[in-house]
Each structure stands twice: as structure tokens, then as C-alpha cells.
Design a protein around this motif. Sequence first.
Motif, mmCIF file in Angstrom:
data_model
loop_
_atom_site.group_PDB
_atom_site.id
_atom_site.type_symbol
_atom_site.label_atom_id
_atom_site.label_comp_id
_atom_site.label_asym_id
_atom_site.label_seq_id
_atom_site.Cartn_x
_atom_site.Cartn_y
_atom_site.Cartn_z
ATOM 1 N N ALA A 125 -11.988 -11.262 -4.968
ATOM 2 C CA ALA A 125 -11.930 -9.988 -4.244
ATOM 3 C C ALA A 125 -13.325 -9.402 -4.063
ATOM 4 O O ALA A 125 -13.660 -8.906 -2.990
ATOM 5 N N LEU A 126 -14.153 -9.482 -5.099
ATOM 6 C CA LEU A 126 -15.446 -8.807 -5.064
ATOM 7 C C LEU A 126 -16.498 -9.551 -4.252
ATOM 8 O O LEU A 126 -17.464 -8.961 -3.799
ATOM 9 N N ARG A 247 -12.573 5.130 -13.891
ATOM 10 C CA ARG A 247 -12.090 3.862 -13.326
ATOM 11 C C ARG A 247 -13.231 2.903 -13.006
ATOM 12 O O ARG A 247 -13.252 2.273 -11.952
ATOM 13 N N ASP A 271 -7.034 -0.401 -11.861
ATOM 14 C CA ASP A 271 -6.532 0.891 -11.373
ATOM 15 C C ASP A 271 -7.492 1.555 -10.389
ATOM 16 O O ASP A 271 -7.287 2.709 -9.994
ATOM 17 N N GLN A 272 -8.537 0.823 -9.991
ATOM 18 C CA GLN A 272 -9.482 1.365 -9.003
ATOM 19 C C GLN A 272 -8.749 1.606 -7.679
ATOM 20 O O GLN A 272 -7.894 0.808 -7.287
ATOM 21 N N THR A 273 -9.120 2.686 -7.007
ATOM 22 C CA THR A 273 -8.516 2.949 -5.701
ATOM 23 C C THR A 273 -9.316 2.218 -4.622
ATOM 24 O O THR A 273 -10.520 2.040 -4.739
ATOM 25 N N VAL A 274 -8.599 1.806 -3.579
ATOM 26 C CA VAL A 274 -9.223 1.051 -2.486
ATOM 27 C C VAL A 274 -8.787 1.676 -1.162
ATOM 28 O O VAL A 274 -7.581 1.839 -0.920
ATOM 29 N N ALA A 275 -9.766 1.993 -0.324
ATOM 30 C CA ALA A 275 -9.459 2.550 0.999
ATOM 31 C C ALA A 275 -9.258 1.422 2.001
ATOM 32 O O ALA A 275 -10.088 0.521 2.104
ATOM 33 N N PRO A 277 -8.580 0.040 6.065
ATOM 34 C CA PRO A 277 -9.158 0.441 7.349
ATOM 35 C C PRO A 277 -8.395 1.606 7.992
ATOM 36 O O PRO A 277 -8.987 2.428 8.684
ATOM 37 N N ILE A 281 -4.856 4.806 0.955
ATOM 38 C CA ILE A 281 -5.508 4.479 -0.316
ATOM 39 C C ILE A 281 -4.531 3.682 -1.165
ATOM 40 O O ILE A 281 -3.393 4.110 -1.377
ATOM 41 N N LEU A 284 -6.606 -1.437 -6.447
ATOM 42 C CA LEU A 284 -7.225 -2.756 -6.480
ATOM 43 C C LEU A 284 -6.195 -3.799 -6.935
ATOM 44 O O LEU A 284 -6.207 -4.936 -6.459
ATOM 45 N N ASP A 286 -3.231 -4.124 -6.094
ATOM 46 C CA ASP A 286 -2.466 -4.625 -4.947
ATOM 47 C C ASP A 286 -3.283 -5.588 -4.099
ATOM 48 O O ASP A 286 -2.730 -6.511 -3.497
ATOM 49 N N GLU A 287 -4.584 -5.382 -4.052
ATOM 50 C CA GLU A 287 -5.441 -6.349 -3.353
ATOM 51 C C GLU A 287 -5.472 -7.663 -4.134
ATOM 52 O O GLU A 287 -5.373 -8.747 -3.554
ATOM 53 N N LYS A 290 -2.406 -9.687 -3.480
ATOM 54 C CA LYS A 290 -2.415 -10.461 -2.225
ATOM 55 C C LYS A 290 -3.121 -11.801 -2.435
ATOM 56 O O LYS A 290 -2.674 -12.832 -1.923
ATOM 57 N N ALA B 2 -12.144 7.049 -2.206
ATOM 58 C CA ALA B 2 -11.665 5.928 -3.009
ATOM 59 C C ALA B 2 -12.828 5.269 -3.752
ATOM 60 O O ALA B 2 -13.980 5.401 -3.374
ATOM 61 N N ASP B 3 -12.482 4.553 -4.831
ATOM 62 C CA ASP B 3 -13.508 3.865 -5.619
ATOM 63 C C ASP B 3 -14.137 2.720 -4.830
ATOM 64 O O ASP B 3 -15.312 2.409 -5.003
ATOM 65 N N LEU B 4 -13.339 2.062 -4.015
ATOM 66 C CA LEU B 4 -13.806 0.887 -3.280
ATOM 67 C C LEU B 4 -13.296 0.966 -1.854
ATOM 68 O O LEU B 4 -12.303 1.637 -1.573
ATOM 69 N N LEU B 9 -14.650 -5.845 0.265
ATOM 70 C CA LEU B 9 -13.997 -6.931 -0.485
ATOM 71 C C LEU B 9 -13.896 -8.166 0.412
ATOM 72 O O LEU B 9 -14.238 -8.124 1.595
ATOM 73 N N HIS B 10 -13.408 -9.258 -0.159
ATOM 74 C CA HIS B 10 -13.366 -10.521 0.593
ATOM 75 C C HIS B 10 -12.525 -10.387 1.866
ATOM 76 O O HIS B 10 -11.468 -9.751 1.859
ATOM 77 N N LEU B 13 -8.642 -10.381 2.588
ATOM 78 C CA LEU B 13 -7.726 -9.294 2.239
ATOM 79 C C LEU B 13 -7.250 -8.491 3.444
ATOM 80 O O LEU B 13 -6.244 -7.782 3.359
#
Lengths: 427, 427
Positions: A125-126, A247, A271-275, A277, A281, A284, A286-287, A290, B2-4, B9-10, B13
Motif C-alpha cells: 500500500a505504501l 494514529r 486505524d489511519q484514515t484515508v481520503a 478521490p 474518508i 487504511l 479497508d485499503e 483490497k 485524513a491521515d493519508l 498509496l499504490h 488501490l
Amino acid sequence: MADLDVADLHGSLTDRALTSMNFLNEVANHYPDAISLAAGRPYEEFYALDDLHSYLDTFSRYLREELGYDEAGVRRAIFQYGRTKGIVHHLVARNLEIDEGITVDPEALVVTVGCQEAMLLVLRALRAGPSDVLLTVSPAYVGIIGAARLVDLPVLAVAGGNDGVDLDDLVAVVKKARAEGLRPRACYVMPDFANPTGLSLDLETRHRLLEIAAQEDLLLLEDNPYGLFPAEGVDRVPTLKALDTERRVVYLGSFAKTALPGARVGYVVADQTVAAPDGTIGLLADELSKIKSMVTVNTSAVAQAVIGGKLLANGCSLVSANHRERAIYAANLRAITDGLAARFPDGTLTWTVPSGGFFVVVTVPFAVDDALLEKSAQEYGVLWTPMGHFYDGDGPVHSLRLSCSAVTLEQIDAGLDRLAALIDDQL
Amino acid sequence: MADLDVADLHGSLTDRALTSMNFLNEVANHYPDAISLAAGRPYEEFYALDDLHSYLDTFSRYLREELGYDEAGVRRAIFQYGRTKGIVHHLVARNLEIDEGITVDPEALVVTVGCQEAMLLVLRALRAGPSDVLLTVSPAYVGIIGAARLVDLPVLAVAGGNDGVDLDDLVAVVKKARAEGLRPRACYVMPDFANPTGLSLDLETRHRLLEIAAQEDLLLLEDNPYGLFPAEGVDRVPTLKALDTERRVVYLGSFAKTALPGARVGYVVADQTVAAPDGTIGLLADELSKIKSMVTVNTSAVAQAVIGGKLLANGCSLVSANHRERAIYAANLRAITDGLAARFPDGTLTWTVPSGGFFVVVTVPFAVDDALLEKSAQEYGVLWTPMGHFYDGDGPVHSLRLSCSAVTLEQIDAGLDRLAALIDDQL
């Protein structure tokens, strides 16, 4: 002529991170009668086949009685494909609350095929592009370097020093990387009784590490396979995740040492939040889910049921499930350090005296390489791990790792005699 | 804030291959009372919890009596870390010999966490650089596209046509790719009752495909989850791997449909030879094993024991283990095609009449998209799969996939009524 040439396959396949596990396993398989102060697998004398049956029954009963499943639902949960993020997430969350004081939304958990898959998911992911890099406290567990290789993510070493992590070096590595146009995504660290060093971060260092992560906008990947095994009389220190109020910490969990490796069940708290497109929100977790759907689809429900059953059978506390194991590891660790002191009273060697975990690092006045391990196995009948395997480089290393987890006190005594003979012959 | 951000990310996703599974699962979860002609999971009425216990006991007895393990050895095999390539490899090899006429060195097998991990390992190994590409017969199983995304391996579509693969198009795609400086590494194909088309390759097409693979120096990735389920009166055709005399075929195996999905056990036969830089020759399976050690370490021994026990309980034949299931799938498949014929006698729709497997593709005179599926679920109470999910592109698709595997005859009848109502309202 061969069908394929390894030069036409992914570069990781000729990388030391991937070949080193193989080499170590081969040596161990080739000398089955050698005493293994190399194996990091858990103590196995308490394993009983009947437990598998009772864990499965206990978990089925939980689905029926606590979650209200009917018989068809219980069968479906255990036999069919299941939720990608796992089916024991509530139990893992309860375990984290009880044993670690970590409060986590079960939805922020992904149950994985061992901690290794958790590492792979996070690194995949990163790693978004070629400027992304991972930091690891060095020397580091081989599995994190290997996972990084699989996703083409370069690794920068942060000095471990004597405190488990050299915080000045961490800041320096981050700044240097950024100056070179690189993007440090996270720093991997094992704060409790680390593999391979045995070192732990004290409470103050943990707080400072979290502060630096916030300042430098870094994630911390906290790996904690050994935290439940402090030495005799040693108090546990809160995990980074328990101290994490922003987080910053992705927590990598394993049941291999605290339940059983054969289930291959681990997890990640993300538990990091991800925005997204579209502005929504999400988590992480859930990402990662996937990605997991394309790596293993989901973690074996049968295996999760075994771990779930063991958790339930112990009130979701693995501290209480591991009283006997903790005492054995503590006694074995002590036997190794006392045994080294008795055999090398003159200061030719130094070694760590860890406050827990499985590993002692011995520093010797000569280079330690794979050839010496083979000689040790063949001529002296004792296995250990050259520390070079835990460094991401090729320079000479003068230390070796001893493990206390899969041996008896008698084997430790005999193994140290053999190791002493090897070392004396090298001096 | 959001944190990210998912943009950091990759790229996979935000790719349709990874989001599409999620979308389909979400629709299914959101409308639990809808009849599912979407779910491809196996028939579950014959599952029994007691079987798990007896499979575990049967496998333990095999370790003891057939392999000569002592009690400690049996416990170690099932509870501890194990051989990266797996512990049921001899049984899988026996199964392949008995059910498929494939003779394989057990050392050329890697037991994986479902077939999905097998795909990931193979694609990770084959993707060495940015010019590498994968070919897939299109439309294709979502899992292969998703795995390709995770290793940044572009996918080129080969037309499926009416024979399961358009061999002229295959050659044309290979030549065009090479002219563009790309390196086609392999072509993925499901020769038996494919997901999603239901189509099978006849014997002549299989021979010609193998010839083309040899001419063009391509590997074939043969995926075979449904081969044991021919329709009533249909004879099975040999797999590509059974016909493969030049190690052109990497065979991807699954126990999800023939044993149980909840074990998450699959495997790959990778008997291709690989030359190492030092000139030694190894097996592709061993290269895959190195990658696996950094993905999942090894496949759950508990899960392998369950599958091993089921194999042993059936003389290693899954054909004989699946008599009842085969009959049910055949009857259900027939009920779908007969039911479509009864409801649409006038030629407004066309559909495939597969010679086996789980899937029927219905072509309709309007575009089929995710919005229509949601409408179908909400207003008509029936689920199916938009075929667009199986194409690696965004163009309009006029077909949908019906699955016969997880429904009763009564549900098929009611489900087709609901589908007919939806379709009539669209016309």
C-alpha cells in the motif's frame, strides 16, 4: 538448457534477503542432530492435538451462542469464503484491550496469513512510486526486508544503538533521504525484545519516537511478536500503539509465538484514515483489505477458528494462556546468559542481556559468516544465526544470534559447550 | 483532514480490478434477501463440522502410519512452522495422477494460500522489469488481473472468441507486443468451463495452443478450478498440463470448489527448470517458494491437514469425493439454460450453453452496468454479475453472468422470474 534463467525473473530472487532464509533452513535440515540455538520457533512441548478439536468446538459454540448463528450459518462461516478482513476481529480487539490496553475498532483490523502477510500488505500500500523508501531499525528481522524487496521498496537503515533505536540517526536518515528527493513512508521497529537484537525501547524512548514520527510525518510500523515474554521480574512496557494518540502507529500482530505457528494467523491494526478521490474518508484497513483480496482472498476460516477458540478458551488473554511458556523462555534466556558468563569469564566475548524475548547476541573477535556456521554445524554440532543475515549489506559482521525458544536447559548447556569449543578454536 | 490520501498509496488501490470485488461484495451484503445468481461459491449443504475433526484425525494418522512420524513429530508438523512448499505435496501429486493423469514430482509443487496466492507468486516471479507483460484470455477472472496490478504487470487481452481462445489473436497480440518492445511472459487461460464465460477448449484447440506456446516461447498459466464439474453426459478433456511435454504449462490448482474454500489451500505445479547465476539448475517451484517465504511464510499446516485428510478419506480422488456436487451443479446449470429458454423463446436474448462448470453468460440488447445490478438487487431481488467486471477496460458491455453453484432449483426458478421481469422492463 534450462527453461528459464533467473536473470529473467524478479530481482528479489537473487537478493540476499530471500536467499538467506533458504540457506539457514538448508543448514538446519542438513544437520538435524545439531543442537539448534538458531531456531526461533516457539516451545512445542505443550502442544496437544486434542486442543485443535476443542478450539474448533469452542469457536463454533461462540458463533452459535454469542453471535446467534444458526447451524447452517456456523458451517458457512467455517467452510466457505469469508469476510476479507477476517472473522475473529472482535476477539482480536478484545485481546488487544485486555493484554495491551489498546482500544481498537474491530473494523480497523485485518486478520492476515501470519504477520508476514500483514507486512506485505502495508508495504504494498505504501509503495506508490520509485521515490518511496522504507526505514528500518537495523539490524532488522529478515521478513520485513524480504517483503520490501517484493514490492521494489528500497530500505534505509536506522542505527539501533544500545537503546533499540538511535533517534538522532532516525532524524538524520529522514532528512538526508528527503534532501535526495526520496519519500520516507514509514519506519519499521520492534520495540519489545527485538529479533535479532533482544533490545527493548524504554518508555521515554517510545514517547520520543512517537514525537519524532509526528514531527517528521512518518508512520511507525510496530511489530510485536515477543512482547508477552519478559524475563523474570521484568515489567512490560506499553506498546507504541497503546501510547499512540495520533494514529501514527500501524500495529503488526502475530499469534505464532503466543498461540501456534501452524495456524498462520496474524493481523494488522490500521486505524489511519484515508481520503478517497471522491472525498470520502475510509480506513487504511479497508485499503489493505483490497490488496489482501488479491493476495490470499481471505485468511483460512478454519485457521481463524482455531485461534479464535484458543482466545475464547483463555478469556481472550494470551498473557494468561502463556504462563508456562513465559517461565520457560525466561529460564532459558537466563541459562544462555549465565552459561556464556561461566564459559567466557575473561572478557574475550561480549553479549547482550535482554530483558525478555528469545534472543541473545554474542559479539566475538572474528568475522562470523555462513561458512563458519556450516563448520559449526558439521564439526561442532551446534546451530546459531550469523548476524550478517539481519543487515541489509555485505560488510563483515562479528556477531551471532542465539535463540532460547526451542531448546531444553540440557540442550542449552550442551549447545554452549559446543559453541565455546568452536569459539576457542577460532581464537 | 485524513491521515493519508489514497493518491499517495499504490495505484492498484484505485484500479477497477481491486475495487470491483469490493463493490460486488457490498451489493451482496446490502441485499441479503436477494436471490444470488452472482455467488460463485460452492454448494454448501453437504458441509459438516464433524468432517473437520475426522479430516484432522485422518491426516494425523497418515503422518504416523504412512510417513512414520512419532507423536512429537505429528504435533510439530501440525502446530509449528513448516516446509515453505507445503506438507501435503505428496497427496496433491497423487491426486493429480489419479484425477488428471498428470505425473508430477512433488518437489515441483508449492502448496499455497488458495489459488490466488499461487497466481501472485507466479506473476511476481515473472515480472522482472517494465517491459514485461501478461496476456490473458478475455474476459478473464478478476483475480488474475488484480494480482497483475499488485506487481505492476500490464495485462494484454487475447480474444476468447467462441472456442475459449482465439489462437490467431493470441499470435497477433504476441507479435504486436514484441514489435513494441514488450516482453510477453505468459498467457493466462482457464481451459475448462471458464469463469466467467463457461467456455471450454476442445482437445484440438488445446494441442494447438501448446504448439503456439512453444513456437512463441510463452508460458501458459493454466487455471483449473471447475474441471471436475462437467455437465450431464459430458466427458472431461485432458488438461493442458496433462498434454504438456515441454514444461510450457504452469498449472494453478484450487481446492476451494472441490474440497472447501474455508481452508484456503491451493497449489501451483511449476516444474520448469531455472538456471541460477552459478550455473546450477533448479525448479521454478523453488523460486516461487522463496517469494512465498516473504508473502505468507508457509500455508497453514492446520488448513493443509484438513485438505490432506479429505484427500486421504477419498483415496486422493476428488472426482469420487464430488459425485453429489457434480450432479447438483449439472442439474442447476441445466435449470438455468432451460429456464432461460422457457422465459425468452423469441430470440431477444442469447446465452451460452456451457458443457460444465458454474457459469452462464446472458447477452441482452442493452448495456449492463453496476447501476443496473443495484436496481436489480433493490427492486427485483435478484443478484448477478455485470460482465464488465471481467474486462480490463471501460467500454459498455451487454452481458451478465449467472452462477448456478450456490442456489437450489427453487431459487433458480424464482431468480430467473425476477431476472426476466427486470429484463422485460428494460426492453
